[in-house]
Design an enzyme around this catalytic site. Structure first.
Site, short mmCIF file in Angstrom:
data_model
loop_
_atom_site.label_atom_id
_atom_site.label_comp_id
_atom_site.label_asym_id
_atom_site.label_seq_id
_atom_site.Cartn_x
_atom_site.Cartn_y
_atom_site.Cartn_z
N HIS A 16 24.02 18.75 -37.75
CA HIS A 16 24.10 18.13 -39.27
C HIS A 16 24.60 16.97 -39.29
O HIS A 16 25.76 17.06 -39.69
CB HIS A 16 24.44 19.27 -40.04
CG HIS A 16 24.23 18.92 -41.54
ND1 HIS A 16 23.97 20.10 -42.65
CD2 HIS A 16 23.85 17.84 -42.08
CE1 HIS A 16 23.71 19.54 -43.61
NE2 HIS A 16 23.86 18.22 -43.48
N HIS A 18 23.56 12.68 -40.57
CA HIS A 18 22.74 12.05 -41.28
C HIS A 18 23.04 10.64 -40.60
O HIS A 18 24.13 9.91 -40.92
CB HIS A 18 22.71 11.89 -42.65
CG HIS A 18 22.23 13.25 -43.32
ND1 HIS A 18 21.15 13.75 -43.87
CD2 HIS A 18 23.27 14.44 -43.54
CE1 HIS A 18 21.32 14.84 -44.23
NE2 HIS A 18 22.49 15.44 -44.00
N HIS A 196 18.08 21.49 -46.17
CA HIS A 196 19.21 21.96 -46.80
C HIS A 196 18.95 22.88 -47.80
O HIS A 196 17.82 22.54 -48.59
CB HIS A 196 19.71 20.38 -47.42
CG HIS A 196 20.31 19.41 -46.35
ND1 HIS A 196 19.72 18.86 -45.30
CD2 HIS A 196 21.31 18.70 -46.66
CE1 HIS A 196 20.51 18.04 -44.81
NE2 HIS A 196 21.57 17.96 -45.56
N GLU A 199 23.48 24.04 -50.71
CA GLU A 199 24.62 23.52 -50.80
C GLU A 199 25.22 23.33 -52.32
O GLU A 199 26.25 23.82 -52.71
CB GLU A 199 24.42 21.76 -50.48
CG GLU A 199 25.64 20.73 -50.31
CD GLU A 199 25.09 19.58 -49.97
OE1 GLU A 199 23.73 19.11 -50.05
OE2 GLU A 199 25.78 18.68 -49.69
N ASP A 278 28.05 13.25 -43.27
CA ASP A 278 28.00 11.66 -43.35
C ASP A 278 29.41 11.19 -43.09
O ASP A 278 30.27 11.04 -43.98
CB ASP A 278 27.69 11.55 -44.92
CG ASP A 278 26.18 12.13 -45.10
OD1 ASP A 278 25.07 11.39 -44.74
OD2 ASP A 278 26.05 13.08 -45.88
N1 HPA Z 1 23.00 16.86 -49.01
C1 HPA Z 1 21.73 16.32 -49.35
N2 HPA Z 1 21.18 15.14 -48.81
C2 HPA Z 1 22.04 14.37 -47.95
C3 HPA Z 1 23.29 14.97 -47.61
C4 HPA Z 1 23.86 16.05 -48.14
O1 HPA Z 1 24.98 16.45 -47.99
N3 HPA Z 1 23.66 13.92 -46.79
C5 HPA Z 1 22.95 12.87 -46.72
N4 HPA Z 1 21.83 13.11 -47.39
ZN ZN Z 2 23.22 16.89 -45.06
#
Ligand code: HPA
Ligand code: ZN
Length: 337
Positions: A16, A18, A196, A199, A278
């Site tokens: 995971h 990006h 995703h 979260e 990220d």
């Molecule tokens: N969540 C959703 N979208 C995203 C994330 C994340 O943690 N990081 C980059 N795009």
């Molecule tokens: Zn993410």
């Protein structure tokens, strides 16, 4: 026994990440100068100082702005190569890397430049760093399903350069079922599917990612603990969760790292993994996530460290032979550290 040493040296997979979230401020400034893109910040320090987020959306606004310096194939190559060198230093042996083509095609960048630049970095990482690196194309969930279908079709000439599709961006108000058709199309094409969910969104989003999108992994998923029935289902099916502790801290999913539920997830028998999400924005790459989380949660043990690395291989889309090889290397480091 030195737990931080074990965490750093054990071989692991990152599932995971990006790639646009690995763009460090220094590289943003270098690419902005090279491409003649104006930045609304006077310096690297001023940009970094703006990285104070209150939730997912406050981060996404600055993350999409940062990605605006990426125009050419070489820019995508450099970004991914920098990440892969950094990952290799953390003993990452396999990475499944998200990319957001719509962030770039919406600015007029050809999807070919995005995919080829990233693909060449993955190829070079395998040849020069011994890191296996694969790509997962993500759809932006704040945009329409039609837009997702369109970018998938645009990417198909490079179908062999990505292994799956994912779903990211603003979660609340954009449930997985909004993307039922494009995920069905991706599955038909033989692509792996992840999303995703859970979260910032509720456990119901995890359920619809499973039931409607038929995902093979849940990205984040930490809010599953609000539904004991869902936790039982995830545990029974060994459905992987790609957990990102420093991301959860910076985006205030948990107020403090000490309150993170990673140990709870492991003790419930879930196939949880640790990831950086990220890293340029959240203050740490993969080993920082491991070391800081274990420091904040003293209940996490050496056996948990081993389990997390093993889970990362189990949850990956690599072959059985690769998984067995990496697990044997993990066993050797575990026995020696
Ligand atoms: N969540 C959703 N979208 C995203 C994330 C994340 O943690 N990081 C980059 N795009
Ligand atoms: Zn993410």
């Amino acid at each position: 026994m030195d737990l931080p040493q074990l965490l750093r040296t054990m071989p692991k997979a990152e599932l995971h990440i990006h790639i646009e979230g690995s763009l460090e401020p220094e590289l943003i400034f270098r690419l902005a100068a090279r491409n003649g893109v104006a930045l609304p910040y006077p310096s690297v320090e001023a940009l970094r100082a703006a990285y104070a987020f209150s939730d997912l959306q406050s981060f996404l606004d600055i993350y999409y702005a940062g990605a605006g310096v990426l125009l050419k194939e070489a820019d995508f190559f450099e970004m991914a190569w920098a990440y892969l060198e950094r990952a290799a230093a953390d003993n990452v042996v396999h990475a499944e890397i998200f990319f957001d083509p719509q962030t770039h095609t919406e600015r007029g960048v050809p999807v070919e430049a995005v995919i080829l630049g990233l693909h060449h970095a993955c190829q070079r990482a395998h040849a020069e760093l011994g890191v296996s690196a694969k790509l997962i194309l993500c759809f932006l969930r704040h945009l329409s399903e039609e837009a997702a279908l369109e970018v998938l079709e645009q990417a198909l000439p490079w179908r062999e350069y990505f292994i799956g599709v994912g779903l990211d961006s603003s979660e609340r108000g954009h449930p997985p079922e909004k993307f039922a058709r494009v995920f069905a199309r991706a599955r038909e094409l033989g692509l792996h599917v992840v999303a995703h969910a859970g979260e910032e969104g509720p456990p119901a989003y995890i359920e619809s990612a499973l039931d409607v999108l038929k995902v093979e992994r849940i990205d984040h998923g930490v809010r599953c603990v609000e539904s004991p029935a869902l936790v039982a289902r995830l545990a029974a099916s060994r459905m992987p969760l790609t957990v990102c502790p420093l991301s959860n801290l910076k985006l205030r999913v948990f107020p403090k790292l000490e309150q993170h539920n990673l140990k709870v997830l492991l003790d419930a028998g879930l196939c949880a993994t640790v990831n950086s999400d990220d890293p340029a924005y959240f203050g740490g790459y993969l080993n920082d996530n491991f070391v800081q989380t274990f420091a904040a949660l003293p209940a996490l043990t050496r056996a948990d460290a081993y389990q997390l690395a093993k889970n990362s291989f189990e949850a990956s889309f690599a072959s059985a032979a690769e998984k067995a090889d990496w697990t044997a290397r993990l066993d050797a480091v575990y026995a020696a550290t």
